[in-house]
Scaffold this active site. Structure first.
Site, PDB file in Angstrom:
ATOM      1  N   GLU A  31       0.825  -1.201   0.000  1.00  0.00           N
ATOM      2  CA  GLU A  31       0.000   0.000   0.000  1.00  0.00           C
ATOM      3  C   GLU A  31       0.866   1.262   0.000  1.00  0.00           C
ATOM      4  OE1 GLU A  31      -3.101   0.469  -0.501  1.00  0.00           O
ATOM      5  OE2 GLU A  31      -3.667  -1.639  -0.561  1.00  0.00           O
ATOM      6  N   TYR A 114      -6.347   6.589   4.641  1.00  0.00           N
ATOM      7  CA  TYR A 114      -6.530   5.590   3.599  1.00  0.00           C
ATOM      8  C   TYR A 114      -5.737   4.318   3.895  1.00  0.00           C
ATOM      9  CZ  TYR A 114      -5.648   2.749  -0.405  1.00  0.00           C
ATOM     10  OH  TYR A 114      -5.492   1.644  -1.201  1.00  0.00           O
ATOM     11  N   ASP A 132      -9.414   4.345  -2.693  1.00  0.00           N
ATOM     12  CA  ASP A 132      -8.277   4.853  -3.461  1.00  0.00           C
ATOM     13  C   ASP A 132      -8.809   5.478  -4.740  1.00  0.00           C
ATOM     14  OD1 ASP A 132      -8.960   2.714  -5.102  1.00  0.00           O
ATOM     15  OD2 ASP A 132      -6.946   1.820  -5.108  1.00  0.00           O
ATOM     16  N   CYS A 179     -13.700  -0.329 -14.901  1.00  0.00           N
ATOM     17  CA  CYS A 179     -14.184   1.044 -14.758  1.00  0.00           C
ATOM     18  C   CYS A 179     -13.005   2.014 -14.875  1.00  0.00           C
ATOM     19  CB  CYS A 179     -14.895   1.196 -13.415  1.00  0.00           C
ATOM     20  SG  CYS A 179     -15.899   2.703 -13.275  1.00  0.00           S
ATOM     21  N   CYS A 186     -18.117  -1.021 -19.787  1.00  0.00           N
ATOM     22  CA  CYS A 186     -19.354  -1.118 -19.010  1.00  0.00           C
ATOM     23  C   CYS A 186     -20.115  -2.415 -19.274  1.00  0.00           C
ATOM     24  CB  CYS A 186     -20.238   0.081 -19.305  1.00  0.00           C
ATOM     25  SG  CYS A 186     -19.509   1.666 -18.788  1.00  0.00           S
ATOM     26  N   CYS A 189     -19.166  -4.950 -16.712  1.00  0.00           N
ATOM     27  CA  CYS A 189     -19.168  -4.530 -15.317  1.00  0.00           C
ATOM     28  C   CYS A 189     -20.280  -5.203 -14.531  1.00  0.00           C
ATOM     29  CB  CYS A 189     -19.321  -3.016 -15.226  1.00  0.00           C
ATOM     30  SG  CYS A 189     -19.322  -2.402 -13.526  1.00  0.00           S
ATOM     31  N   CYS A 195     -25.721   1.302 -12.016  1.00  0.00           N
ATOM     32  CA  CYS A 195     -24.824   2.454 -12.154  1.00  0.00           C
ATOM     33  C   CYS A 195     -25.572   3.643 -12.761  1.00  0.00           C
ATOM     34  CB  CYS A 195     -23.633   2.081 -13.038  1.00  0.00           C
ATOM     35  SG  CYS A 195     -22.464   3.439 -13.291  1.00  0.00           S
TER      36      CYS A 195
END
Length: 330
Positions: A31, A114, A132, A179, A186, A189, A195
């Protein structure tokens, strides 16, 4: 999302496989490395790091100068100093065991909101909301949010109580592979039917980005001081930009070109043809090069002579590595 993740999860060197327990050290390290750095760039560096410092105890014992050299090229060098400080705090204050809660994690050096949420979720499966850049984009499109401040509260409504770590990584993977910022896929997805941006047909308008302010330009001179087959290196001050790193000597970084001002030692300096441009987070840097053959005994305190042929092993930050290459001698 979890069904999609089980079928399409990315294989990453720091990620636990299906049915495996996550290693908190690897989660934390990845991270930190991935902040402002791509997965492709981090992969080989992560593997080399783990081979050298495989756990908190080994990193806590490491010499900070060695760590900074190993970090060279990844940028945002305060992260490397904080990695050492954090490892030492885990060993000294937590008996080498990473704390599990977001509050305890935030108390450690270099761990913000975060990173604390990501570690708590991914390493310990706590129901923490991880946002993120990839997750931000997914959530902004999913709810068709224009205000950045609204994204995290909306993401929190999605965070499950179980498999929170897998859910966080699923959202990251969705943003990274489906995405995407441009030309999102899409049709593939798993969240398409719910969405709002997909329904409106304006997916690429989200998240709404504020206008970028222009970056100021600063100027400076880098000094290439040779003695035989060696070049002079200095250690930058421990605090500030590129703090604690080995570097070529440089004058101040100011609003106009300083020429030969603030040369590190008296010599017959000549301006060289090479020019270097480098972009930092808050400003652009344009650097001229000056070169001279100098008396090695006149080197300032704390400086060191480094063989030019092995300069790649000095761990120079990218801007100074660019300067070395621009001289044509390395």
């Amino acid at each position: 999302m979890l069904r999609w993740y089980d079928a399409h999860r990315r294989t990453l060197p720091w990620r636990a496989g299906p049915g495996e327990s996550a290693d908190p050290y690897r989660v934390w390290l990845s991270e930190v490395m991935l902040q402002q750095t791509t997965v492709a760039a981090v992969g080989p560096r992560f593997a080399a790091w783990i081979a050298r410092w495989p756990n908190f105890a080994s990193l806590a014992r490491a010499d900070e100068a060695d760590v900074m050299a190993a970090w060279a090229g990844l940028g945002y060098y305060a992260r490397a100093r904080n990695l050492v400080a954090c490892a030492r705090a885990v060993v000294a204050e937590h008996e080498g065991v990473f704390p599990r809660t977001e509050a305890e994690l935030r108390a450690l050096p270099g761990i913000g909101d975060y990173t604390a949420a990501a570690i708590a979720a991914i390493a310990f499966d706590a129901p923490a909301t991880v946002v993120d850049a990839n997750v931000e984009r997914v959530v902004a499109r999913l709810f068709r949010l224009e205000e950045k401040a609204a994204i995290r509260p909306a993401a929190a409504t999605l965070t499950p109580n179980e498999r929170a770590g897998d859910f966080a990584q699923a959202m990251m993977d969705l943003g990274a592979t489906i995405c995407t910022p441009r030309a999102p896929k899409c049709l593939l997805c798993p969240l398409r039917d719910g969405c709002a941006a997909n329904a409106a047909g304006d997916q690429e308008a989200y998240p709404v980005k504020p206008a970028k302010a222009g970056k100021p330009t600063r100027h400076g001179t880098i000094f290439w001081a040779r003695s035989g087959g060696d070049v002079l290196l200095v250690r930058r001050p421990p605090k500030g930009l590129l703090g604690g790193m080995r570097a070529l000597p440089t004058g101040p970084w100011v609003d106009s070109a300083p020429g030969l001002a603030d040369a590190p030692l008296s010599a017959d300096w000549q301006m060289l043809a090479g020019r270097i441009e480098h972009v930092f987070t808050h400003f652009r840097l344009q650097l001229a090069l000056a070169g001279a053959v100098v008396d090695r005994h006149a080197a300032p305190d704390g400086a060191e002579w480094w063989p030019i042929e092995s300069l790649g092993e000095a761990g120079l930050p990218t801007v100074f590595a660019k300067a070395a290459r621009a001289t044509g001698e390395f």
